[in-house]
Motif scaffolding. Sequence first.
Motif, PDB file in Angstrom:
ATOM      1  N   THR A 145       0.814  -1.218   0.000  1.00  0.00           N
ATOM      2  CA  THR A 145       0.000   0.000   0.000  1.00  0.00           C
ATOM      3  C   THR A 145       0.847   1.267   0.000  1.00  0.00           C
ATOM      4  O   THR A 145       0.560   2.213  -0.737  1.00  0.00           O
ATOM      5  CB  THR A 145      -0.931   0.011   1.230  1.00  0.00           C
ATOM      6  N   TRP A 146       1.880   1.296   0.818  1.00  0.00           N
ATOM      7  CA  TRP A 146       2.641   2.536   1.039  1.00  0.00           C
ATOM      8  C   TRP A 146       4.039   2.522   0.420  1.00  0.00           C
ATOM      9  O   TRP A 146       4.723   3.552   0.424  1.00  0.00           O
ATOM     10  CB  TRP A 146       2.763   2.817   2.531  1.00  0.00           C
ATOM     11  N   GLU A 153      -0.633   0.460  -6.872  1.00  0.00           N
ATOM     12  CA  GLU A 153      -0.816   0.576  -8.320  1.00  0.00           C
ATOM     13  C   GLU A 153      -2.288   0.394  -8.711  1.00  0.00           C
ATOM     14  O   GLU A 153      -2.773   0.997  -9.667  1.00  0.00           O
ATOM     15  CB  GLU A 153       0.036  -0.482  -9.029  1.00  0.00           C
ATOM     16  N   MET A 154      -2.991  -0.399  -7.973  1.00  0.00           N
ATOM     17  CA  MET A 154      -4.405  -0.647  -8.245  1.00  0.00           C
ATOM     18  C   MET A 154      -5.285   0.531  -7.866  1.00  0.00           C
ATOM     19  O   MET A 154      -6.384   0.701  -8.383  1.00  0.00           O
ATOM     20  CB  MET A 154      -4.847  -1.914  -7.492  1.00  0.00           C
ATOM     21  N   GLY A 155      -4.809   1.370  -6.926  1.00  0.00           N
ATOM     22  CA  GLY A 155      -5.597   2.505  -6.458  1.00  0.00           C
ATOM     23  C   GLY A 155      -6.182   2.313  -5.077  1.00  0.00           C
ATOM     24  O   GLY A 155      -7.031   3.100  -4.635  1.00  0.00           O
ATOM     25  N   PHE A 156      -5.731   1.289  -4.377  1.00  0.00           N
ATOM     26  CA  PHE A 156      -6.187   1.044  -3.009  1.00  0.00           C
ATOM     27  C   PHE A 156      -5.762   2.210  -2.111  1.00  0.00           C
ATOM     28  O   PHE A 156      -4.652   2.723  -2.212  1.00  0.00           O
ATOM     29  CB  PHE A 156      -5.594  -0.266  -2.496  1.00  0.00           C
ATOM     30  N   HIS A 157      -6.666   2.626  -1.193  1.00  0.00           N
ATOM     31  CA  HIS A 157      -6.376   3.798  -0.360  1.00  0.00           C
ATOM     32  C   HIS A 157      -6.527   3.459   1.121  1.00  0.00           C
ATOM     33  O   HIS A 157      -7.574   2.977   1.551  1.00  0.00           O
ATOM     34  CB  HIS A 157      -7.321   4.949  -0.713  1.00  0.00           C
ATOM     35  N   ASP A 158      -5.488   3.697   1.856  1.00  0.00           N
ATOM     36  CA  ASP A 158      -5.506   3.588   3.322  1.00  0.00           C
ATOM     37  C   ASP A 158      -4.576   4.681   3.837  1.00  0.00           C
ATOM     38  O   ASP A 158      -3.382   4.470   3.978  1.00  0.00           O
ATOM     39  CB  ASP A 158      -5.035   2.200   3.761  1.00  0.00           C
ATOM     40  N   PHE A 159      -5.154   5.844   4.141  1.00  0.00           N
ATOM     41  CA  PHE A 159      -4.322   7.015   4.399  1.00  0.00           C
ATOM     42  C   PHE A 159      -3.400   6.805   5.593  1.00  0.00           C
ATOM     43  O   PHE A 159      -2.214   7.136   5.530  1.00  0.00           O
ATOM     44  CB  PHE A 159      -5.204   8.242   4.627  1.00  0.00           C
ATOM     45  N   LEU A 334     -13.324  -0.260   4.267  1.00  0.00           N
ATOM     46  CA  LEU A 334     -14.448  -0.257   3.330  1.00  0.00           C
ATOM     47  C   LEU A 334     -15.099   1.124   3.234  1.00  0.00           C
ATOM     48  O   LEU A 334     -15.649   1.485   2.175  1.00  0.00           O
ATOM     49  CB  LEU A 334     -15.486  -1.295   3.752  1.00  0.00           C
ATOM     50  N   ALA A 335     -15.042   1.889   4.324  1.00  0.00           N
ATOM     51  CA  ALA A 335     -15.670   3.215   4.336  1.00  0.00           C
ATOM     52  C   ALA A 335     -15.063   4.154   3.308  1.00  0.00           C
ATOM     53  O   ALA A 335     -15.733   5.092   2.843  1.00  0.00           O
ATOM     54  CB  ALA A 335     -15.572   3.821   5.735  1.00  0.00           C
ATOM     55  N   VAL A 336     -13.796   3.917   2.926  1.00  0.00           N
ATOM     56  CA  VAL A 336     -13.179   4.736   1.873  1.00  0.00           C
ATOM     57  C   VAL A 336     -13.987   4.629   0.588  1.00  0.00           C
ATOM     58  O   VAL A 336     -14.214   5.621  -0.118  1.00  0.00           O
ATOM     59  CB  VAL A 336     -11.717   4.292   1.625  1.00  0.00           C
ATOM     60  N   GLY A 362     -14.884  -1.842  -4.607  1.00  0.00           N
ATOM     61  CA  GLY A 362     -14.331  -3.127  -5.039  1.00  0.00           C
ATOM     62  C   GLY A 362     -12.839  -3.202  -4.804  1.00  0.00           C
ATOM     63  O   GLY A 362     -12.320  -4.233  -4.346  1.00  0.00           O
ATOM     64  N   ILE A 363     -12.142  -2.116  -5.111  1.00  0.00           N
ATOM     65  CA  ILE A 363     -10.693  -2.067  -4.879  1.00  0.00           C
ATOM     66  C   ILE A 363     -10.393  -2.221  -3.400  1.00  0.00           C
ATOM     67  O   ILE A 363      -9.460  -2.943  -3.000  1.00  0.00           O
ATOM     68  CB  ILE A 363     -10.098  -0.752  -5.430  1.00  0.00           C
ATOM     69  N   GLN A 364     -11.184  -1.532  -2.555  1.00  0.00           N
ATOM     70  CA  GLN A 364     -10.972  -1.608  -1.108  1.00  0.00           C
ATOM     71  C   GLN A 364     -11.198  -3.032  -0.604  1.00  0.00           C
ATOM     72  O   GLN A 364     -10.464  -3.512   0.270  1.00  0.00           O
ATOM     73  CB  GLN A 364     -11.909  -0.646  -0.379  1.00  0.00           C
ATOM     74  N   CYS A 365     -12.191  -3.711  -1.143  1.00  0.00           N
ATOM     75  CA  CYS A 365     -12.465  -5.094  -0.743  1.00  0.00           C
ATOM     76  C   CYS A 365     -11.295  -6.009  -1.110  1.00  0.00           C
ATOM     77  O   CYS A 365     -10.871  -6.862  -0.313  1.00  0.00           O
ATOM     78  CB  CYS A 365     -13.739  -5.602  -1.398  1.00  0.00           C
TER      79      CYS A 365
END
Length: 582
Positions: A145-146, A153-159, A334-336, A362-365
């Motif tokens: 992720t970081w 690269e997929m666009g997954f977000h976890d700030f 998932l809230a993202v 879907g990306i977050q899942c």
Amino acid sequence: MAEEILSYVDGQVFGVWFLIGAALVFWMQAGFAMVESGFTRAKNAGNIIMKNLMDFCIGCAMFILIGFSLLLGEDWLGFIGKPGFDIFTNYAEFDWSNFVFNLVFCATTATIVSGAMAERTKFLSYCVYSAIISGLIYPIEAHWTWGGGWLAEMGFHDFAGSNCIHMVGGICALIGAIMVGPRIGKFVKDKAGKVTKVNAFPGHNLPIGALGVFILWLGWYGFNGAACTSVEQLGSVFVTTTIAPSIATVVCMIYTWIRYGKPDVSMCLNASLAGLVAITAPCDTTDALGAVIIGFVAGLLVIFGVWLLDNVLRIDDPVGAVAVHMLNGIWGTLAVGLFSTASAPGNEIVGLFYGGGFKQLGIQCIGMLATAGWTAVTIIITFGVIKAVLGLRVSEEEEIEGLDSTEHGLVSAYSGFGIMDVSNTLIMDVNENTHLGVSEYEDASEAMRNASVQVVQAPEMVPASGMHKVVIITKLSRYDKIKRALNELGVTGMTVTQVTGCGIQKGAGKKYRGVEMDATLLPKIKLEIVVSEIPVDKVIDVAKKTLYTGKIGDGKIFVYAVDRVVKVRTGEENFEALMDVE
């Protein structure tokens, strides 16, 4: 030129804030230590403080050796960073700020596990799995992720870490709690093995636990805000980081007030943390309304999680780490995909409820499931190997006496206070002359049995009441066994008092900062029961068999005949006073 100067100053300011944020996250270790020690029993407070200290120190060593390079080294196939030792070989150009910042986050992941496995885990085993989490499990999944890995690269977000830190720590905590098993007495079972009752073990110091929550909340402004790159983004993150835990706590208070008749203090403290965990991933992409909804769900989810573990899954989690971190880490991730909005400063992600469709959800899942799978597999292997080689759990006697004494030689974490708890248990200095040579009660002669557990009985008589009072004095570590044995015999009522004393066996001196402390009195328990229908001889036989360990001085049994029952009237109540024959 003016714009370049302002840009330079702005970069320097945020560079300093980045390190201040790292210091705030480090300060969260104090909060975790306070919450965990406050929510557990006094006899283990020193052990818990030691574990939280070693989380960071062992984590630092592992981060230097391999963790940092696996996390932020040159990307290999999107899976891991290239291992290296730039901190030693190229220190002049090393990324010092990023090292410190990611180190404090890594330590947070490891410390989450401590609470769920508290009060019964071997300290050595804890140090080993803490090192593995800090050196391998966390850095690899966080790289995805970081560190420029495949999820990034997929666009997954976890700030700031709902997924990478809190869910990972929560999954490790869940699996660890399952594999180490529940604390003695947490779940009462019938003869068929079915759980009939769940016992509560109240924390010994709720004010310390509450102070820990406030410290964690303060540190969370650094946790979520340190990576912000503009004043507008930082302000928005502070707003969402404040709203979510506040709403979660209010919701929890109202629910517990309605459900249980009183607002639950410890559950509300857990709810504050649950709201903070849930807002960690979407703190930079959501708005105030989104933060309200995220906090609302978090407040209910933590209550559900605690209930689920106790009453359905039968998993013992002393501090609610699984409900707070795992469940709300999943929810925040998932809230993202649900509540992200373009109105948040610097954000381009739009969630389902703001018109963005299902793509980001879907990306977050995918990211959440991949991270969860990696964590579950690696931590099961880790705990399995440790359990086979070192063992995960302390002995029954060590657990009852308390880990302060048995794991660290600490008489009590509260020396000078009149606390009579298992935490005051001292290790016995076993005199070689007290061993009878036979450890099993069935193999011992009658003389050996009498020497081990002495019975002092009044002269033979048949009391008019047909009742006898039996007083049993023995070691704290035998309490649970003697209680169960008497219950199985049919004794349903007893009075238990904690006392101190010594006979042939003396308390061994402990050392504090290298200086031996004199100790002669050992903590013991005194059980008093009154029997009439149950033959007193059966009570004596069961007690002797249960207390016997093959050493002189395992316990004493005093038997008194109860001569008569006297009615005493006090106010509106009638009490029966049992008069012993002298």
